[in-house]
Design an enzyme around this catalytic site. Structure first.
Site, PDB file in Angstrom:
ATOM      1  N   ASP A 159       0.921  -1.162  -0.125  1.00 54.97           N
ATOM      2  CA  ASP A 159       0.104   0.048   0.070  1.00 54.97           C
ATOM      3  C   ASP A 159       0.827   1.248   0.041  1.00 54.97           C
ATOM      4  O   ASP A 159       2.068   1.351   0.662  1.00 54.97           O
ATOM      5  CB  ASP A 159      -1.044   0.135   1.171  1.00 54.97           C
ATOM      6  CG  ASP A 159      -2.034   0.879   1.166  1.00 54.97           C
ATOM      7  OD1 ASP A 159      -2.266   1.536   0.122  1.00 54.97           O
ATOM      8  OD2 ASP A 159      -2.852   1.368   1.951  1.00 54.97           O
ATOM      9  N   ASN A 178     -11.124  -2.612  -4.934  1.00 52.10           N
ATOM     10  CA  ASN A 178     -10.524  -1.714  -5.806  1.00 52.10           C
ATOM     11  C   ASN A 178     -11.197  -1.473  -7.126  1.00 52.10           C
ATOM     12  O   ASN A 178     -10.959  -0.366  -8.019  1.00 52.10           O
ATOM     13  CB  ASN A 178      -9.010  -2.176  -6.307  1.00 52.10           C
ATOM     14  CG  ASN A 178      -7.921  -2.146  -4.864  1.00 52.10           C
ATOM     15  OD1 ASN A 178      -7.138  -2.770  -4.950  1.00 52.10           O
ATOM     16  ND2 ASN A 178      -8.259  -0.850  -3.999  1.00 52.10           N
TER      17      ASN A 178
END
Ligand code: IPE
Ligand code: IPE
Ligand code: MG
Length: 254
Positions: free
Chosen positions: A24, A72
């Protein structure tokens, strides 16, 4: 008084040592440099290449990385398609390298929503490296742990037998049946979860496999995470005292 026996185990050297990484921070890395978000994803892919090179020397035998979560898809389509295109390009470029290094590549997650060209690259990479047994590199794409678990439950229910299991869910046969239902998406139990980028959550990643995983969070943004950072995380893991619900002195007797 005699000190209790050390419960620290060199899990890092176990054959099955499994590290899972939530990569991330790509977007923030790019934004901080005045770059568009895709530049962060490209830099993130470069970082991943270095991590794959560093992993085996640290005793890692399975590495699962979170490349794209099912959630996502809620991002702008352009960003998601850019990530998938990059995945295809990188897989095509790196599959031969993995073959040479004896690394097996697998992709976990849903396949029914991936563009055909991405699916083809995934299947080619898996086919090319399927006999490699040095270590296992797994990439989670359109992955949702909740979805994987729900699918496993459905398959187990279809196969039958669950109704005979203990209602507590602790019946080993029921768990085995359930786990078998997770088929190729089920990896070994995760020993160590690493999340870069500063957030401290699992974001629907490997919820079943992480039951007793050690969690390691670092503010380092993914594109800046390198082999030395991975070594630090593994060193921290080795200092942890894993008890698996037992009291310390009994852990060695597992
Ligand atoms: C991780 O980086 C990559 C994916 C989720 C695909 P992000 O894109 O989430 O980066 P941040 O969290 O916005 O910085
Ligand atoms: C998790 O990162 C998914 C990947 C690393 C691919 P996100 O950036 O999507 O997670 P949240 O939204 O911060 O929980
Ligand atoms: Mg993020």
């Amino acid at each position: 008084m005699q000190s209790p026996p050390s419960t620290a185990r060199p899990d890092g050297e176990r054959p099955g040592f499994h590290v899972a990484i939530l990569m991330d921070g790509n977007g923030r890395w790019a934004t901080a440099r005045g770059l568009p978000r895709p530049a962060g994803h490209q830099a993130g892919a470069d970082a991943l290449r270095h991590i794959v090179e560093a992993a085996p020397d640290l005793g890692i035998r399975t590495l699962t990385v979170y490349a794209l979560s099912s959630d996502n898809w809620h991002r702008p389509k352009r960003e998601v398609m850019g990530i998938l295109r990059m995945l295809r390009t990188r897989l095509r470029a790196q599959a031969a390298d993995c073959l040479q290094r004896n690394v097996r590549i697998s992709v976990i997650g849903r396949r029914d929503r991936l563009p055909r060209h991405v699916l083809a690259a995934i299947e080619d990479a898996e086919r090319l490296t399927r006999d490699c047994d040095g270590w296992h590199f797994r990439i989670a794409v359109d992955y949702s742990a909740r979805h994987a678990i729900a699918q496993a439950a459905l398959r187990a229910a279809h196969q039958g037998g669950l109704h005979e299991a203990s209602p507590t869910g602790e019946d080993p046969a029921a768990l085995a049946l359930f786990a078998a239902g997770m088929r190729s998406d089920l990896g070994p139990d995760v020993d160590l979860v690493i999340r870069t980028g500063g957030e401290q959550r699992l974001s629907d990643f490997l919820l079943w496999e992480c039951s007793y995983a050690e969690l390691y969070f670092t503010p380092t943004l993914w594109p800046d995470f390198d082999g030395a950072a991975l070594a630090d995380a593994v060193a921290e893991f080795r200092r942890r005292d894993r008890r698996f619900g037992r009291v310390p002195a009994l852990v060695g007797a597992r």
